[in-house]
Design a protein around this motif. Structure first.
Motif, PDB file in Angstrom:
ATOM      1  N   CYS A  91      40.937  47.988  43.505  1.00 46.39           N
ATOM      2  CA  CYS A  91      40.301  47.361  44.430  1.00 46.39           C
ATOM      3  C   CYS A  91      39.779  48.401  45.308  1.00 46.39           C
ATOM      4  O   CYS A  91      40.537  49.299  46.091  1.00 46.39           O
ATOM      5  CB  CYS A  91      40.877  46.261  45.209  1.00 46.39           C
ATOM      6  SG  CYS A  91      41.175  44.817  44.025  1.00 46.39           S
ATOM      7  N   GLN A  92      38.286  48.431  45.827  1.00 43.65           N
ATOM      8  CA  GLN A  92      37.769  49.438  46.547  1.00 43.65           C
ATOM      9  C   GLN A  92      37.116  48.957  47.819  1.00 43.65           C
ATOM     10  O   GLN A  92      36.930  49.966  48.924  1.00 43.65           O
ATOM     11  CB  GLN A  92      36.662  50.240  45.812  1.00 43.65           C
ATOM     12  CG  GLN A  92      37.448  50.700  44.436  1.00 43.65           C
ATOM     13  CD  GLN A  92      38.397  51.752  44.797  1.00 43.65           C
ATOM     14  OE1 GLN A  92      38.179  52.782  45.735  1.00 43.65           O
ATOM     15  NE2 GLN A  92      39.454  51.805  43.794  1.00 43.65           N
ATOM     16  N   GLN A  93      36.827  47.799  47.741  1.00 40.72           N
ATOM     17  CA  GLN A  93      35.929  47.131  48.793  1.00 40.72           C
ATOM     18  C   GLN A  93      36.423  46.321  49.978  1.00 40.72           C
ATOM     19  O   GLN A  93      36.663  44.967  49.622  1.00 40.72           O
ATOM     20  CB  GLN A  93      34.752  46.579  48.195  1.00 40.72           C
ATOM     21  CG  GLN A  93      33.645  47.355  47.314  1.00 40.72           C
ATOM     22  CD  GLN A  93      32.573  46.527  46.544  1.00 40.72           C
ATOM     23  OE1 GLN A  93      31.982  45.731  47.130  1.00 40.72           O
ATOM     24  NE2 GLN A  93      32.488  46.800  45.437  1.00 40.72           N
ATOM     25  N   VAL A  94      37.281  46.918  50.757  1.00 40.14           N
ATOM     26  CA  VAL A  94      37.838  46.070  51.751  1.00 40.14           C
ATOM     27  C   VAL A  94      36.950  45.078  52.461  1.00 40.14           C
ATOM     28  O   VAL A  94      35.699  45.690  53.342  1.00 40.14           O
ATOM     29  CB  VAL A  94      38.599  46.931  52.781  1.00 40.14           C
ATOM     30  CG1 VAL A  94      39.577  45.829  53.958  1.00 40.14           C
ATOM     31  CG2 VAL A  94      39.907  47.611  52.006  1.00 40.14           C
ATOM     32  N   GLU A  95      37.087  43.735  52.405  1.00 38.08           N
ATOM     33  CA  GLU A  95      36.297  42.939  53.297  1.00 38.08           C
ATOM     34  C   GLU A  95      36.721  42.689  54.547  1.00 38.08           C
ATOM     35  O   GLU A  95      36.009  42.596  55.749  1.00 38.08           O
ATOM     36  CB  GLU A  95      36.062  41.603  52.485  1.00 38.08           C
ATOM     37  CG  GLU A  95      35.304  40.314  53.095  1.00 38.08           C
ATOM     38  CD  GLU A  95      33.673  40.710  53.049  1.00 38.08           C
ATOM     39  OE1 GLU A  95      33.097  40.191  53.703  1.00 38.08           O
ATOM     40  OE2 GLU A  95      33.211  41.506  52.332  1.00 38.08           O
ATOM     41  N   VAL A  96      38.149  42.398  54.770  1.00 35.16           N
ATOM     42  CA  VAL A  96      38.738  42.052  55.990  1.00 35.16           C
ATOM     43  C   VAL A  96      40.012  42.949  55.844  1.00 35.16           C
ATOM     44  O   VAL A  96      40.993  42.750  55.054  1.00 35.16           O
ATOM     45  CB  VAL A  96      39.107  40.538  55.991  1.00 35.16           C
ATOM     46  CG1 VAL A  96      40.006  40.542  57.345  1.00 35.16           C
ATOM     47  CG2 VAL A  96      37.988  39.557  55.946  1.00 35.16           C
ATOM     48  N   PRO A  97      40.034  43.836  56.917  1.00 30.76           N
ATOM     49  CA  PRO A  97      41.384  44.736  56.834  1.00 30.76           C
ATOM     50  C   PRO A  97      42.723  43.996  57.151  1.00 30.76           C
ATOM     51  O   PRO A  97      42.702  42.817  57.554  1.00 30.76           O
ATOM     52  CB  PRO A  97      41.103  45.591  58.128  1.00 30.76           C
ATOM     53  CG  PRO A  97      39.664  45.411  58.390  1.00 30.76           C
ATOM     54  CD  PRO A  97      39.311  44.081  57.915  1.00 30.76           C
ATOM     55  N   TYR A  98      43.725  44.600  56.851  1.00 28.54           N
ATOM     56  CA  TYR A  98      44.833  43.785  56.725  1.00 28.54           C
ATOM     57  C   TYR A  98      45.467  43.506  58.220  1.00 28.54           C
ATOM     58  O   TYR A  98      45.387  44.200  59.209  1.00 28.54           O
ATOM     59  CB  TYR A  98      46.239  44.963  56.281  1.00 28.54           C
ATOM     60  CG  TYR A  98      47.456  44.157  56.483  1.00 28.54           C
ATOM     61  CD1 TYR A  98      47.560  43.136  55.205  1.00 28.54           C
ATOM     62  CD2 TYR A  98      48.495  44.362  57.248  1.00 28.54           C
ATOM     63  CE1 TYR A  98      49.052  42.566  55.338  1.00 28.54           C
ATOM     64  CE2 TYR A  98      49.581  43.978  57.336  1.00 28.54           C
ATOM     65  CZ  TYR A  98      49.953  42.764  56.480  1.00 28.54           C
ATOM     66  OH  TYR A  98      50.949  42.287  56.267  1.00 28.54           O
ATOM     67  N   ASN A  99      45.792  42.178  58.052  1.00 30.38           N
ATOM     68  CA  ASN A  99      46.100  41.538  59.437  1.00 30.38           C
ATOM     69  C   ASN A  99      47.567  41.261  59.372  1.00 30.38           C
ATOM     70  O   ASN A  99      48.225  40.469  58.677  1.00 30.38           O
ATOM     71  CB  ASN A  99      45.571  40.157  59.693  1.00 30.38           C
ATOM     72  CG  ASN A  99      45.811  39.347  60.953  1.00 30.38           C
ATOM     73  OD1 ASN A  99      46.853  39.574  61.340  1.00 30.38           O
ATOM     74  ND2 ASN A  99      44.871  38.687  61.390  1.00 30.38           N
ATOM     75  N   TYR A 107      39.620  41.610  49.914  1.00 29.43           N
ATOM     76  CA  TYR A 107      38.444  42.499  49.215  1.00 29.43           C
ATOM     77  C   TYR A 107      37.315  41.738  48.667  1.00 29.43           C
ATOM     78  O   TYR A 107      37.427  40.537  48.549  1.00 29.43           O
ATOM     79  CB  TYR A 107      39.314  42.913  47.932  1.00 29.43           C
ATOM     80  CG  TYR A 107      40.478  44.007  48.099  1.00 29.43           C
ATOM     81  CD1 TYR A 107      39.810  45.343  48.396  1.00 29.43           C
ATOM     82  CD2 TYR A 107      41.722  43.613  48.430  1.00 29.43           C
ATOM     83  CE1 TYR A 107      40.902  46.172  48.570  1.00 29.43           C
ATOM     84  CE2 TYR A 107      42.802  44.573  48.936  1.00 29.43           C
ATOM     85  CZ  TYR A 107      42.326  45.880  48.860  1.00 29.43           C
ATOM     86  OH  TYR A 107      43.304  46.786  49.326  1.00 29.43           O
ATOM     87  N   ASN A 108      36.231  42.543  48.591  1.00 28.05           N
ATOM     88  CA  ASN A 108      35.025  42.164  47.983  1.00 28.05           C
ATOM     89  C   ASN A 108      34.890  42.613  46.625  1.00 28.05           C
ATOM     90  O   ASN A 108      33.630  42.484  46.159  1.00 28.05           O
ATOM     91  CB  ASN A 108      33.841  42.802  49.089  1.00 28.05           C
ATOM     92  CG  ASN A 108      32.670  41.782  48.715  1.00 28.05           C
ATOM     93  OD1 ASN A 108      32.650  40.717  48.541  1.00 28.05           O
ATOM     94  ND2 ASN A 108      31.526  42.541  49.004  1.00 28.05           N
ATOM     95  N   ASP A 109      35.776  42.799  45.883  1.00 30.34           N
ATOM     96  CA  ASP A 109      35.853  43.275  44.583  1.00 30.34           C
ATOM     97  C   ASP A 109      35.633  42.155  43.692  1.00 30.34           C
ATOM     98  O   ASP A 109      36.080  40.999  44.299  1.00 30.34           O
ATOM     99  CB  ASP A 109      37.056  43.955  44.251  1.00 30.34           C
ATOM    100  CG  ASP A 109      37.007  45.279  45.091  1.00 30.34           C
ATOM    101  OD1 ASP A 109      37.088  45.244  46.205  1.00 30.34           O
ATOM    102  OD2 ASP A 109      37.032  46.354  44.047  1.00 30.34           O
TER     103      ASP A 109
END
Length: 153
Positions: A91-99, A107-109
């Protein structure tokens, strides 16, 4: 990731110190009778019960998630639930960083693989498994058992 049926759960007890507690609960409880909510099993292990409408693949992909602090054991109780999966390393496209407070990252993958669970089947998602759950039609009753990673043998 592991996919299996509850009748084979004993095979996985040695993979993690919390799996025996989780699977003994799952195999000794009338899962269909459980109401929505959270059940604490101790040692940080908790069961989340839900009975919600299934989503489209597109809607589920918006919550393409993974966790750092917990392993998910997701059990289908009623309905047919399809899930998407992809290795976290791909996975390459982080949508929301780790909380860290909520233990999720989105991810947006796109998932690489889709699979379906029916009544009595489960999947174990480890932190390296990015997953898009709840794909399906109609109501899907399921349990998600959160098992803390920290107690891995």
């Amino acid at each position: 990731m592991i996919i299996d049926t509850l009748k084979n759960a004993e095979r996985y007890y040695t993979l993690h110190s919390g799996f025996k507690t989780a699977f003994e609960y799952l195999n000794s409880t009338n899962l269909a009778a459980l109401e929505n909510g959270v059940i604490e099993l101790g040692d940080g292990i908790r069961v989340i019960v839900s009975n919600d409408p299934g989503r489209t693949r597109e809607a589920a992909a918006k919550i393409f998630e993974c966790h750092n602090q917990n392993i998910d054991i997701q059990v289908c109780i009623h309905g047919l639930e399809t899930m998407g999966w992809k290795p976290r390393a791909d996975c390459q496209q982080v949508e929301v960083p780790y909380n860290p407070e909520k233990d999720y990252m989105f991810y947006n993958d796109e998932p690489d693989t889709y699979f379906s669970l029916k009544n009595g089947q489960y999947v174990i998602f480890f932190p390296e498994d990015v997953h898009a759950p709840m794909i399906g039609e109609g109501l899907i009753k399921k349990l998600v058992v959160k098992v803390p990673v920290y107690s891995i043998l």
